[in-house]
Design an enzyme around this catalytic site. Sequence first.
Site, PDB file in Angstrom:
ATOM      1  N   TYR A  75       0.829  -1.210   0.000  1.00 39.81           N
ATOM      2  CA  TYR A  75       0.000   0.000   0.000  1.00 39.81           C
ATOM      3  C   TYR A  75       0.864   1.261   0.000  1.00 39.81           C
ATOM      4  O   TYR A  75       1.818   1.400   0.773  1.00 39.81           O
ATOM      5  CB  TYR A  75      -0.908   0.014   1.228  1.00 39.81           C
ATOM      6  N   GLY A  89      -6.250   5.296  -0.326  1.00 37.27           N
ATOM      7  CA  GLY A  89      -7.676   5.334  -0.011  1.00 37.27           C
ATOM      8  C   GLY A  89      -8.464   4.383  -0.884  1.00 37.27           C
ATOM      9  O   GLY A  89      -8.163   3.191  -0.968  1.00 37.27           O
ATOM     10  N   HIS A 102      -0.582  16.572  -2.285  1.00 39.22           N
ATOM     11  CA  HIS A 102      -2.004  16.390  -1.979  1.00 39.22           C
ATOM     12  C   HIS A 102      -2.322  16.752  -0.532  1.00 39.22           C
ATOM     13  O   HIS A 102      -3.390  17.291  -0.230  1.00 39.22           O
ATOM     14  CB  HIS A 102      -2.365  14.927  -2.264  1.00 39.22           C
ATOM     15  N   ARG A 143      -4.484  22.561  53.108  1.00 38.16           N
ATOM     16  CA  ARG A 143      -4.660  21.205  53.621  1.00 38.16           C
ATOM     17  C   ARG A 143      -4.624  20.153  52.505  1.00 38.16           C
ATOM     18  O   ARG A 143      -4.192  19.025  52.716  1.00 38.16           O
ATOM     19  CB  ARG A 143      -5.986  21.129  54.378  1.00 38.16           C
TER      20      ARG A 143
END
Length: 381
Positions: A67, A74, A96, A311
């Site tokens: 890929y 996509g 892009h 405290r």
Amino acid sequence: MGHQTLTLSEPRSDRAVFVLDDACDIAGFEALVSGQLTLSFAPSLEQRVRNGHETLCRAIADGRHIYGINTGFGALAGRMVDGDDLPTLQKNLVYHLATGVGAPLSWAHGRALLLARLIVLSKGYSGCDVTLLALMRDVLNIGLSPVVPEKGTVGASGDLTPSSHMALALMGEGAFIAKDGTRYDHLAAFDAFGMTPLVLKDREGLALVNGTSAMTGIAALNAAKTARALNLGLRSAAAYADIMGARTEAYDAAFSMVRPHPGQTRAQEILRDLLHGSTRLADQPIALQTAAGRISEGGEGAWPQDPYSLRCLPQIFGAVFDAVAFHDDIVARELHSVTDNPLIVADEPYALHGGNFYGQHVGFASDMITTALIKLGVLLE
């Protein structure tokens, strides 16, 4: 622009050298980003990067379906790309995605992105050539930062947009900025400092843009700054307690013993150390004080306990400490993680496709430390 050409192969003599291999803690990361250290590579780092690149080259030559390297992106992930077009695919990916807007990131944040990405690529699972890492190292050592717009990223697919602007700068098509604000557009920095702009090949466009390096780099700087803020906050709180004559029984170790949050224990110990030796504090529980200091039968006399702002200091600082510990643990681990896709496993004839670019860990950690710092700020105010 009045700059002299530097010899990039030799570190500046006025800075200590940090040799990057597998480890870079948050303090070292900040020192490299700020320019206090010169970055160098261990031979083992260079070798594993070469091994990863050679593995990728073999996979491409064998026609493996990978890929973003020989496929589209996509919805076009199933479409194969011809070998001659692979460099164009990488370049067009950067074009892009380089759509950021707004003011640029600070000089330090841009460098944090660059260094965090370099650390990812140095693991050897991204398939990059070592010349890319050398260029990133040289940019850091010179003192430059890529100009990166602050708005325009997604997180769920990594810091695609800011990282693409970093890639453009390395390609000589974006811009760099120096710490003094001097801006170098396009090839100006390469001409001034004798560098060679990056020519994308194989998978280097995708490797540069796909990951969590912007959010992680900025988070690492936040971690270093938060540590200093906590130190200042505890000292301020101790000074306030001293001035107000606080009752130290609220900082007794018994409270942490029965509520053993690590941060609360740490805060209580620090406060007692800071207040040790003060002559203004009420250093005994009211039940042990003289009759003059006790509450009378009519209800008048000394208060038995301090307001919350005194405290509850161990509890407030303790919760901040624990939130910071969670944040820093996530960020330190992410800083040394491989956060792109796919993974190139050296000596294996394939690539692994997954989702390490998803930035949710750093997102949750950043949300938590933001809440903790707001509480710290409110307390100190």
